[in-house]
Scaffold this active site. Structure first.
Site, PDB file in Angstrom:
ATOM      1  NE  ARG A 122      -4.043  -2.056   1.805  1.00 54.44           N
ATOM      2  CZ  ARG A 122      -4.180  -3.248   2.402  1.00 54.44           C
ATOM      3  NH1 ARG A 122      -3.009  -3.322   3.220  1.00 54.44           N
ATOM      4  NH2 ARG A 122      -4.988  -4.006   2.296  1.00 54.44           N
ATOM      5  CE  LYS A 144       0.294  14.191 -14.617  1.00 56.49           C
ATOM      6  NZ  LYS A 144      -0.057  15.045 -15.926  1.00 56.49           N
ATOM      7  CD  GLU A 186       8.469  17.169 -21.912  1.00 50.10           C
ATOM      8  OE1 GLU A 186       8.101  18.124 -21.462  1.00 50.10           O
ATOM      9  OE2 GLU A 186       7.845  16.124 -22.241  1.00 50.10           O
ATOM     10  CE  LYS A 228       6.092  17.469 -13.749  1.00 48.46           C
ATOM     11  NZ  LYS A 228       6.304  16.527 -14.337  1.00 48.46           N
ATOM     12  CD  GLU A 238      -2.886  17.328 -16.205  1.00 46.77           C
ATOM     13  OE1 GLU A 238      -1.707  16.859 -16.025  1.00 46.77           O
ATOM     14  OE2 GLU A 238      -3.227  17.101 -17.101  1.00 46.77           O
ATOM     15  NE  ARG A 242       1.534  17.204 -12.824  1.00 44.22           N
ATOM     16  CZ  ARG A 242       2.085  16.341 -11.904  1.00 44.22           C
ATOM     17  NH1 ARG A 242       1.859  16.432 -10.717  1.00 44.22           N
ATOM     18  NH2 ARG A 242       3.055  15.733 -12.299  1.00 44.22           N
ATOM     19  CG  ASN A 246      -0.233  18.284 -20.423  1.00 43.34           C
ATOM     20  OD1 ASN A 246       0.517  17.521 -20.034  1.00 43.34           O
ATOM     21  ND2 ASN A 246      -1.530  18.077 -19.552  1.00 43.34           N
ATOM     22  CG  HIS A 249       2.722  17.096 -24.075  1.00 43.84           C
ATOM     23  ND1 HIS A 249       3.443  18.276 -23.461  1.00 43.84           N
ATOM     24  CD2 HIS A 249       3.347  16.035 -23.415  1.00 43.84           C
ATOM     25  CE1 HIS A 249       4.597  17.813 -23.142  1.00 43.84           C
ATOM     26  NE2 HIS A 249       4.497  16.610 -22.986  1.00 43.84           N
ATOM     27  CG  HIS A 253      -0.184  12.832 -26.636  1.00 40.44           C
ATOM     28  ND1 HIS A 253      -0.717  13.551 -25.486  1.00 40.44           N
ATOM     29  CD2 HIS A 253       1.071  12.696 -25.906  1.00 40.44           C
ATOM     30  CE1 HIS A 253      -0.048  13.567 -24.381  1.00 40.44           C
ATOM     31  NE2 HIS A 253       1.221  13.036 -24.804  1.00 40.44           N
ATOM     32  CG  HIS A 267       7.283  12.387 -25.038  1.00 43.20           C
ATOM     33  ND1 HIS A 267       5.900  12.244 -25.285  1.00 43.20           N
ATOM     34  CD2 HIS A 267       7.450  13.026 -24.125  1.00 43.20           C
ATOM     35  CE1 HIS A 267       5.397  13.148 -24.582  1.00 43.20           C
ATOM     36  NE2 HIS A 267       6.217  13.711 -23.784  1.00 43.20           N
TER      37      HIS A 267
HETATM   38  N1  GLY Z   1       4.461  15.447 -17.583  1.00 45.55           N
HETATM   39  C1  GLY Z   1       3.439  16.333 -17.504  1.00 45.55           C
HETATM   40  C2  GLY Z   1       3.183  16.373 -15.924  1.00 45.55           C
HETATM   41  O1  GLY Z   1       3.971  15.674 -15.002  1.00 45.55           O
HETATM   42  O2  GLY Z   1       2.325  16.726 -15.393  1.00 45.55           O
END
Ligand code: GLY
Length: 369
Positions: A122, A144, A186, A228, A238, A242, A246, A249, A253, A267
């Site tokens: 957990r 993430k 990035e 960030k 997000e 957040r 993107n 992106h 994508h 990417h």
């Molecule tokens: N890579 C985008 C984020 O971490 O929200």
């Protein structure tokens, strides 16, 4: 030349160390997290061959023993089967709630191992030691984690913040030039989305950074990570800001899907091209000046980065098909495409209010270049 950025999420604060020589110093930095002098490390075969012994030595210098598991390198590793492999192996090593797991690799390893750590007993703590530029400036920070499924990328996962991030700038020296420049996609994103001065700094110092200048690399990683961290502290899961991360992106994508997530487009390369298209769209919608997209494209070209659709080898689908692929992106909300657009370099915002025809026009002209 070392730097420190702190992520102050209440109850889940962590430090991000940035600088050269961090593998050698890993033992001293990790020791405060440990209840016993042992760690488990999961890496991939590329990173393992180059750097695992360096990490082992860095940990051993502080008396920490390390057990390691090496997985195949590549996006294909981020799947259910390897999630099981990681979790079962960690249980074989008798990892307990108070232990620390180390994710030692690029974005694939960071996402997979972070997710394994989030569900093991957990939730156990994990340390990110990102070894690619893209992982240092983006995926290792912010919590993430996840895997890909047959339905798409990153569709299963969890928010699980690391307990520590060590971004060793020396390790970037073993990246291929193509991978490093992809990571720059990035990096430039941060200047575009929120810091015009950083973009100006990149215009001057980007080529030096790509050529290997350590001080420039430390600065670029620190500023990216700082931005960030600020965004993640405002909006961890997000719900709002957040999404600014993107930028580029939505286009990226679609291009990744169109190229089959293959080596035709990495990417970060897709992010760079996507940012150029997002600025073009912003300019055509009268939101930013016409000079901004040209300025970005000039910078990307100067860096030797992929800039335009013609830089992608092989055929691409037509504009309608690309728009259709955008619609399949998981960031579509209530059937509406979300774009990050700019009012100027360094001033971005999130919107769903973008006419389909404007996107189609941008894509058609980009394909015709
Ligand atoms: N890579 C985008 C984020 O971490 O929200």
């Amino acid at each position: 030349m070392r730097d420190l950025v702190q992520v102050n999420l209440p109850g889940r604060e962590y430090d991000i160390h940035i600088g050269p020589g961090l593998l050698a110093g890993a033992g001293d930095l990790i020791t405060p997290l440990l209840s016993q002098p042992r760690v488990t490390v999961i890496t991939d075969d590329n990173v393992g061959a180059l750097h695992l012994e360096g990490l082992r030595a860095g940990l051993a210098s502080a008396g920490i023993k390390m057990q390691s598991l090496t997985l195949p390198a590549g996006e294909g590793t981020k799947n259910w089967a390897n999630l099981t492999t990681c979790v079962e192996w960690l249980l074989d090593q008798k990892v307990e709630r108070r232990d620390v797991v180390i994710a030692f690799g690029g974005g694939v390893i960071g996402d997979l191992v972070g997710f394994a750590a989030s569900i093991l007993r957990r939730g156990v703590r994990f340390v990110q030691i990102p070894t690619s530029l893209l992982a240092q400036v983006d995926s290792s920070v912010g919590g993430k984690t996840g895997i890909n499924t047959r339905h798409g990328k990153n569709l299963v996962g969890a928010f699980h913040q690391p307990a520590l991030v060590l971004a060793d700038i020396d390790v970037l020296g073993t990246m291929t030039p193509r991978d490093f420049l992809a990571g720059c996609g990035e990096v430039v994103k941060y200047g575009l989305l929120g810091d015009a001065e950083f973009f100006e700094w990149l215009e001057v110092n980007g080529p030096k950074m790509a050529a290997g200048d350590v001080a420039a690399r430390v600065h670029a990683v620190r500023r990216s990570v700082q931005m960030k961290a600020e965004i993640v502290m405002r909006d961890e899961t997000e719900q709002g800001d957040r999404a600014l991360l993107n930028l580029g992106h939505t286009f990226c994508h679609a291009l990744e899907a169109a190229t089959g997530y293959s080596d035709r487009l990495l990417h970060g390369e897709g992010v760079a091209i996507g940012c150029a298209l997002a600025l073009e769209l912003s300019s055509r919608m009268g939101l930013c000046s016409q000079e901004d997209p040209s300025r970005l494209r000039a910078f990307l070209r100067d860096m030797g980065m992929k800039t335009d659709l013609r830089d992608i080898e092989g055929d691409l689908p037509d504009a309608d098909a690309l728009l259709e692929l955008m619609g399949q992106d998981k960031k579509v909300l209530d059937g509406q495409l979300r774009f990050i657009l700019t009012r100027a370099i360094g001033d971005s915002f999130v919107t769903s209010d973008v006419p389909r025809t404007a996107v189609l026009d941008v894509l058609q002209d980009a394909l015709a270049l």
